[in-house]
Design a protein around this motif. Structure first.
Motif, PDB file in Angstrom:
ATOM      1  N   VAL A  59      -7.473  -0.269  -3.713  1.00 53.77           N
ATOM      2  CA  VAL A  59      -6.918  -0.416  -2.367  1.00 53.77           C
ATOM      3  C   VAL A  59      -7.602  -1.609  -1.704  1.00 53.77           C
ATOM      4  O   VAL A  59      -8.829  -1.706  -1.718  1.00 53.77           O
ATOM      5  CB  VAL A  59      -7.164   0.860  -1.532  1.00 53.77           C
ATOM      6  CG1 VAL A  59      -6.656   0.688  -0.112  1.00 53.77           C
ATOM      7  CG2 VAL A  59      -6.536   2.073  -2.200  1.00 53.77           C
TER       8      VAL A  59
ATOM      9  N   PRO B  84      -7.625  -2.883   1.888  1.00 53.78           N
ATOM     10  CA  PRO B  84      -7.160  -2.596   3.256  1.00 53.78           C
ATOM     11  C   PRO B  84      -6.782  -3.829   4.061  1.00 53.78           C
ATOM     12  O   PRO B  84      -5.821  -3.809   4.813  1.00 53.78           O
ATOM     13  CB  PRO B  84      -8.345  -1.873   3.901  1.00 53.78           C
ATOM     14  CG  PRO B  84      -9.156  -1.364   2.768  1.00 53.78           C
ATOM     15  CD  PRO B  84      -8.956  -2.345   1.639  1.00 53.78           C
TER      16      PRO B  84
ATOM     17  N   ASP C 188       0.801  -1.227   0.000  1.00 55.86           N
ATOM     18  CA  ASP C 188       0.000   0.000   0.000  1.00 55.86           C
ATOM     19  C   ASP C 188       0.832   1.276   0.000  1.00 55.86           C
ATOM     20  O   ASP C 188       0.411   2.293  -0.529  1.00 55.86           O
ATOM     21  CB  ASP C 188      -1.008   0.004   1.144  1.00 55.86           C
ATOM     22  CG  ASP C 188      -0.372   0.023   2.523  1.00 55.86           C
ATOM     23  OD1 ASP C 188       0.836  -0.256   2.645  1.00 55.86           O
ATOM     24  OD2 ASP C 188      -1.093   0.305   3.501  1.00 55.86           O
TER      25      ASP C 188
ATOM     26  N   ASP D 219      -3.287  -4.891   3.033  1.00 57.46           N
ATOM     27  CA  ASP D 219      -2.291  -3.815   2.923  1.00 57.46           C
ATOM     28  C   ASP D 219      -1.644  -3.792   1.546  1.00 57.46           C
ATOM     29  O   ASP D 219      -0.441  -3.604   1.409  1.00 57.46           O
ATOM     30  CB  ASP D 219      -1.214  -3.947   4.009  1.00 57.46           C
ATOM     31  CG  ASP D 219      -1.781  -3.727   5.402  1.00 57.46           C
ATOM     32  OD1 ASP D 219      -2.683  -2.883   5.541  1.00 57.46           O
ATOM     33  OD2 ASP D 219      -1.321  -4.393   6.339  1.00 57.46           O
ATOM     34  N   THR D 220      -2.457  -4.020   0.515  1.00 53.85           N
ATOM     35  CA  THR D 220      -1.951  -4.013  -0.847  1.00 53.85           C
ATOM     36  C   THR D 220      -2.795  -3.092  -1.717  1.00 53.85           C
ATOM     37  O   THR D 220      -3.914  -2.712  -1.359  1.00 53.85           O
ATOM     38  CB  THR D 220      -1.980  -5.431  -1.470  1.00 53.85           C
ATOM     39  OG1 THR D 220      -3.323  -5.918  -1.451  1.00 53.85           O
ATOM     40  CG2 THR D 220      -1.059  -6.386  -0.749  1.00 53.85           C
ATOM     41  N   VAL D 221      -2.209  -2.740  -2.839  1.00 55.81           N
ATOM     42  CA  VAL D 221      -2.923  -1.987  -3.866  1.00 55.81           C
ATOM     43  C   VAL D 221      -2.750  -2.744  -5.181  1.00 55.81           C
ATOM     44  O   VAL D 221      -1.802  -3.514  -5.339  1.00 55.81           O
ATOM     45  CB  VAL D 221      -2.413  -0.532  -3.993  1.00 55.81           C
ATOM     46  CG1 VAL D 221      -2.708   0.255  -2.730  1.00 55.81           C
ATOM     47  CG2 VAL D 221      -0.929  -0.484  -4.304  1.00 55.81           C
TER      48      VAL D 221
ATOM     49  N   LYS E 286       0.233   4.993  -2.242  1.00 56.28           N
ATOM     50  CA  LYS E 286       0.296   6.367  -1.725  1.00 56.28           C
ATOM     51  C   LYS E 286       1.402   7.153  -2.419  1.00 56.28           C
ATOM     52  O   LYS E 286       1.231   8.326  -2.765  1.00 56.28           O
ATOM     53  CB  LYS E 286       0.523   6.333  -0.210  1.00 56.28           C
ATOM     54  CG  LYS E 286      -0.657   5.759   0.536  1.00 56.28           C
ATOM     55  CD  LYS E 286      -0.351   5.541   2.001  1.00 56.28           C
ATOM     56  CE  LYS E 286      -1.535   4.858   2.670  1.00 56.28           C
ATOM     57  NZ  LYS E 286      -1.193   4.187   3.882  1.00 56.28           N
TER      58      LYS E 286
END
Length: 164
Positions: free
Chosen positions: A32, A34, A14, A37-39, A18
């Motif tokens: 995203v 959540p 993630d 914790d990855t995109v 950002k």
């Protein structure tokens, strides 16, 4: 959504999502996730294969997932919440699919936030990460540049070629 026949998925930590927004040069949104914790970015099927080395050199940090049978693509209007949602860049003009040039911005962001990209091994096509290589004396040859006597290679490649 079944996407494996038409799209590939690019997965990164993630912090890279950002950083990509802060960089401001990628005109497509990312998804995203959540919980993980990855995109993720969506690419046309096979797009990363058209330029394999730029993707290989950041493969420690960014994964191209070419055979994803199912992937949760959120609705276009879903931009926050606890589940998967879209993060749209400033100046977004309507597309949701990236192209193979996404790797250029990803490389900048991984260098700044996760570590250096790989170099090319001088003896094989695989990425050579800084801690994985050795310097060896370049084998003699008729076209050798005399100012460059050493090369960086994988330890195993050096052993295979008898250079250790």
């Amino acid at each position: 959504m079944r996407i494996g026949k038409i799209l590939d998925v690019v997965e990164a930590p993630d912090v890279i999502g950002k950083a990509m927004h802060a960089l401001g040069t990628t005109p497509v949104p990312h998804i995203v996730v959540p919980d993980g914790d990855t995109v993720h970015w969506l690419l046309p099927r096979g797009a990363a294969n058209r330029r394999p080395w730029p993707w290989a050199r950041i493969s420690r940090y960014v994964k191209v997932l070419p055979n994803v049978a199912e992937f949760g693509v959120p609705g276009a209007g879903l931009t926050d919440g606890f589940g998967p949602h879209w993060a749209y860049p400033d100046g977004w003009d309507g597309g949701h699919i990236a192209d193979e040039w996404l790797t250029e911005d990803l490389a900048v962001c991984t260098l700044a936030h996760l570590g250096p990209p790989a170099q090319r091994c001088e003896l094989c096509p695989k990425p050579l990460w800084p801690e994985d290589g050795v310097r060896v004396v370049r084998p003699r040859g008729p076209f050798r540049n005399p100012s460059s006597n050493t090369i960086r290679v994988h330890t195993q490649c050096a052993r295979t070629q008898g250079l250790t």
